[in-house]
Design an enzyme around this catalytic site. Structure first.
Site, PDB file in Angstrom:
ATOM      1  N   HIS A  17       0.982  -1.304  -0.008  1.00 20.35           N
ATOM      2  CA  HIS A  17       0.172   0.134  -0.075  1.00 20.35           C
ATOM      3  C   HIS A  17       0.957   1.227   0.005  1.00 20.35           C
ATOM      4  O   HIS A  17       0.587   2.275  -0.785  1.00 20.35           O
ATOM      5  CB  HIS A  17      -0.989  -0.002   1.261  1.00 20.35           C
ATOM      6  CG  HIS A  17      -1.805  -1.155   1.187  1.00 20.35           C
ATOM      7  ND1 HIS A  17      -3.139  -1.066   1.119  1.00 20.35           N
ATOM      8  CD2 HIS A  17      -1.792  -2.494   1.629  1.00 20.35           C
ATOM      9  CE1 HIS A  17      -3.765  -2.284   1.246  1.00 20.35           C
ATOM     10  NE2 HIS A  17      -2.841  -3.129   1.415  1.00 20.35           N
ATOM     11  N   ASP A 123      -5.625   5.912   1.809  1.00 18.32           N
ATOM     12  CA  ASP A 123      -5.937   4.313   1.895  1.00 18.32           C
ATOM     13  C   ASP A 123      -7.290   4.062   2.137  1.00 18.32           C
ATOM     14  O   ASP A 123      -7.822   4.667   3.290  1.00 18.32           O
ATOM     15  CB  ASP A 123      -4.575   3.510   2.364  1.00 18.32           C
ATOM     16  CG  ASP A 123      -4.803   1.920   1.850  1.00 18.32           C
ATOM     17  OD1 ASP A 123      -5.841   1.222   2.145  1.00 18.32           O
ATOM     18  OD2 ASP A 123      -3.845   1.573   1.235  1.00 18.32           O
TER      19      ASP A 123
END
Length: 473
Positions: A17, A123
């Site tokens: 990520h 995110d």
């Protein structure tokens, strides 16, 4: 105001990520928009050390190092039939991200005082952390969804009790809802839902070239008017081949014939048992194919980015009687019969460069979304071996939907030891049969089509322009 518009990136505390949002920072900075990248000091260090393909030290990307929360880690347990495949050892680090709410908000408030508008791209797993952005008048949020659109399409329909529009044999290969993650991580995800209502839209590391119909389906299903931008690949597709400080594995690849090497890597969250490592090693040896194998333990979550991670408990079966090569780089060679056509690297390796190398002809992968994206944009076919989370879905997307992969391990048999016989069979199928040649040709064609879509006028480039235009509004 010093800046008209700035973008703030808030990544989740996991390598894949972090990597995606740093690559997206590069894309957006090409539009001359300042980027503020916020994470813990440890994770900022980790993602910068591992970055390759471009230099993050430009004037438009500013890193904000937050204090590292105190974490009591769990031990790494290799994937076994008695232990879930999900990397539960990282859960304490995932939970620690919740402590970043106040420091992240403080940075964003400070940045907001120097710009007309602040676009916070976070995110989806950091939605709880950025919940206070709605209190900042000149800031708005965009959710970055770090997995495949296919995964979100399938999981959304499953959770709503809808039938998936695929053949029954495909559906039975997909995990049931929640089956591919741990209960603790499922609760962590649910914690984010209440804070995913005020965002402008969704940003995907994908492209309509490969997932257009799934993007459109999600758009039709959402009645709240959210935008959907598929602007991937975030990762660069053009590498600097003139770099003098090239990794040892790239130097080895330079000496191999074109498209002859099978690359083997299972990402940053997988640790195999001794028995599975031994079976994989034997299968690769007996396949007679050239290969480059990155063999290391899963990330510990503490920012340890270097290296030889395999512990003594599962080092012996593979390395008994093996000769050492390039010991200064922590690489090892294979037994006498395989030396010269196989290389094992026991440290983190520059995957984008490896997949983009002329000698790489196939990829045995866990099918993490970063790896899938990097393989597809490089035009490299995959042998799928999914481990957890979205990976079983990605494996189906690559093999059954896009036709750029063969199956090495299906989800149904995830808890069984994959034997050297199957490893050898699938490696030969991908690298040395007409079926494999057709898959590899399709992968190369898709990669070329995708790269063209990134040029002016291409569908991927237009989606990126649309995102940038909205940020400037």
């Amino acid at each position: 105001m010093a800046n008209e518009v700035v973008v703030v990136m808030v990544p989740f505390l996991a390598q894949g990520h972090l990597n995606q949002l740093l690559h997206l920072s590069r894309l957006i900075s090409t539009y001359n928009i300042p980027i503020h990248f916020i994470s813990t000091a440890t994770h900022n260090r980790q993602v910068r050390i591992r970055l390759h393909g471009w230099n993050p030290n430009n004037n438009l990307i500013q890193f904000h190092d937050l204090d590292d929360p105190i974490v009591t880690p769990h031990p790494i347990i290799p994937n076994t039939t008695s232990h879930p495949n999900f990397p539960t050892h990282l859960q304490p680090y995932f939970n620690s991200s919740l402590l970043l709410r106040t420091p992240v908000a403080d940075v964003i408030r400070s940045v907001s005082q120097t710009a007309r508008k602040v676009a916070v791209i976070h995110d989806s797993l950091m939605s709880y952390v950025v919940q206070d952005v709605c209190l900042i008048p000149n800031a708005e949020t965009y959710i970055f969804r770090g997995l495949s659109v296919f995964y979100y399409f399938c999981s959304t329909n499953m959770n709503l009790g809808r039938e998936l529009p695929f053949e029954p044999d495909k559906i039975c290969q997909l995990p049931a809802p929640g089956e591919s993650i741990s209960p603790e991580f499922s609760e962590f995800i649910k914690l984010q839902y209440d804070h995913q209502k005020n965002h402008v839209g969704n940003v995907y590391d994908s492209s309509r070239i490969i997932e257009g119909k799934f993007v459109e389906s999600l758009k039709r299903d959402q009645v709240n008017g959210k935008y959907h931008w598929a602007v991937g690949p975030f990762n660069p597709v053009e590498m600097d081949s003139d770099c003098l400080d090239r990794h040892i594995c790239l130097q080895w690849l330079d000496k191999q014939p074109a498209r002859s090497v099978l690359y083997v890597s299972f990402g940053t969250t997988t640790t195999f048992t001794s028995d599975q490592i031994a079976e994989l090693a034997l299968g690769l040896e007996r396949s007679t194919q050239r290969f480059l194998w990155v063999l290391r333990d899963a990330d510990k979550g503490d920012g340890s980015v270097g290296v030889k991670a395999a512990g003594p408990s599962h080092e012996k079966p593979l390395f008994d009687n093996y000769q050492t090569l390039h010991s200064t780089c922590r690489s090892v060679g294979l037994p006498e019969g395989v030396a010269g056509r196989g290389l094992v690297v026991r440290e983190w390796a520059p995957q984008i460069d490896i997949l983009g190398h002329l000698s790489t002809g196939g990829f045995v992968s866990h099918c993490g979304w970063n790896s899938c994206m990097e393989a597809m944009t490089a035009g490299v076919a995959v042998a799928t071996w999914p481990i957890h989370t979205d990976q079983p879905y990605n494996a189906i997307l690559l093999s059954n939907v896009l036709g750029v992969a063969v199956v090495m391990r299906d989800w149904e048999h995830r808890d069984e030891l994959l034997t050297s016989v199957m490893v050898e069979k699938v490696v030969r199928k991908l690298m040395d049969t007409e079926v494999g040649e057709a898959v590899r040709k399709r992968a190369a064609e898709l990669g070329g089509e995708w790269r063209k879509s990134m040029a002016d006028g291409g569908v991927t480039h237009e989606d990126l322009n649309s995102l940038i235009s909205y940020i400037h509004k």
